[in-house]
Scaffold this motif. Structure first.
Motif: not given
Length: 414
Positions: A306-309, A360-363, A368-370
């Motif tokens: 996800p981060w790279f996407l 798993v997370f899209l940045p 910031f909350r996570l």
């Protein structure tokens, strides 16, 4: 908070790990550690409430869409906006038996993205007291935020003493996104369960991790960091025992294996429950992906991508290099002496939780909350024992609160 030779919040007990009777100095007085933490928490809630109230009134005067008194006639209703509406639907109607889809057949945003423990507690409170959802939701969040602050103090102070423990709590309570501690969201409850589980791990009370980890697994995504932390610590302790550096009793081995297995199963249970109830394999993942479409369109979920996407979508090769640099910087941070002083448990947890986010997370803006579950890292002595550094961090946290409120309330979402 008065100034001292070492810290403006310095311990009454000797330097080193906090004891059960630890005291802290607050406004020139020695007080029990829990009283000091709760006083800090109360003060922080007053500050944040004033910021939120000012924003609420300004929104009404300027007719801002989405957060004005016209849209939310009460301030409590204002504190129950954003995705809290999904929690309200869960409280009032439960989860949908059929996934909603758009004209193209793609799953739309829905309640399955939100786990059930927080709305269950809110519903119980509403039934017992007659409170409406906004009041009950905010009350649960505020109380859990106070308990999370106490747990954060304990886990940091157990290794670095009361100075670091209290300042870690200060940064947590006054941070830019600390308003999530008092809105109808599950974050406060999740922080409490994670920090309490870490306290148990650091005390090597591994059986106590099971109920805390299972509860966290049904509160917010991210609980899988706990079984991974236990796995890392198991390997570390086994290697130390093999080298004769410390014993590793069979009872601890069994407790760590069982706790790790149970919390891992719990962390993977919700997608299976969603699939079973809706009859749609991948129901949970498809629901989560519906929040990605506004940023990168419809994509298939592949862990660790996800981060790279996201960065490739907006910055191509430079974006990918930025992700690599961020990973390298975080690894460097975890290897700093001040961070390592927090203990192997905290470092293992920080690495595990960051790996979960990366996998798993899209940045986007919710990142910031996570990142708030990484609050124990703010207890590093290089920060908490440096008067200038901690003053800058505290001032920046307070100053950025209204900025975060405006950006996340009216431009994005938290």
């Amino acid at each position: 908070m008065t100034a001292g030779t070492t810290s403006s919040l310095h311990p009454a007990d000797p330097a080193g790990p906090a004891t059960e009777a630890a005291r802290v100095r607050l406004l020139g007085r020695d007080v029990p550690w829990w009283a000091g933490v709760l006083a800090v928490y109360a003060a922080s809630r007053v500050v944040t409430t004033l910021f939120m109230l000012a924003l609420y009134l300004i929104a009404g005067a300027l007719h801002w869409e989405g957060g004005s008194p016209q849209a939310h006639p009460t301030f409590l209703g204002f504190a129950g906006t954003w995705d809290a509406s999904y929690y309200r639907r869960i409280v009032e109607h439960g989860y949908p038996a059929t996934l909603p889809v758009d004209a193209d057949g793609d799953v739309r945003q829905n309640e399955w993205a939100f786990l059930p423990l927080y709305p269950l507690i809110v519903r119980v409170l509403m039934t017992a007291t007659g409170l409406g959802f906004p009041a009950a939701g905010v009350l649960v969040a505020v109380l859990c935020g106070a308990a999370a602050s106490l747990a954060l103090f304990r886990l940091v102070a157990s290794r670095l003493g009361s100075v670091s423990g209290l300042w870690a709590a200060v940064f947590f309570c006054f941070g830019p996104l600390s308003f999530v501690l008092q809105i109808a969201y599950a974050e406060s409850l999740f922080f409490l369960l994670l920090f309490a589980a870490l306290v148990a791990i650091m005390a090597r009370r591994y059986w106590a991790v099971i109920p805390l980890g299972v509860a966290a697994a049904f509160t917010r995504p991210g609980e899988l960091a706990l079984p991974l932390t236990l796995g890392i610590l198991y390997v570390v302790r086994a290697l130390r025992a093999r080298r004769g550096r410390e014993p590793f009793a069979v009872r601890d081995r069994v407790a760590m294996i069982v706790a790790g297995a149970v919390t891992a199963v719990a962390g993977l249970a919700w997608p299976l429950i969603a699939a079973s109830v809706t009859g749609t394999p991948g129901a949970y993942v498809e629901t989560e992906l519906s929040w990605w479409t506004g940023f990168i369109g419809r994509v298939a979920f592949v862990p660790l991508t996800p981060w790279f996407l996201f960065t490739w979508r907006y910055a191509s090769v430079a974006g990918a290099l930025l992700v690599v640099a961020a990973i390298g910087g975080y690894v460097w941070l975890l290897n700093r002496p001040g961070i390592r002083a927090l203990g192997t448990e905290v470092v293992a947890y920080a690495a595990s939780y960051a790996l979960y986010l990366f996998a798993v997370f899209l940045p986007q803006q919710s990142l910031f909350r996570l990142l708030m579950p990484l609050a124990p890292l703010a207890g590093a002595p290089g920060l908490t024992h440096n008067r200038r550094a901690r003053t800058i961090v505290l001032a920046a946290g307070i100053a950025l609160q209204p900025v975060a409120l405006i950006l996340l309330w009216f431009i994005g979402y938290p």
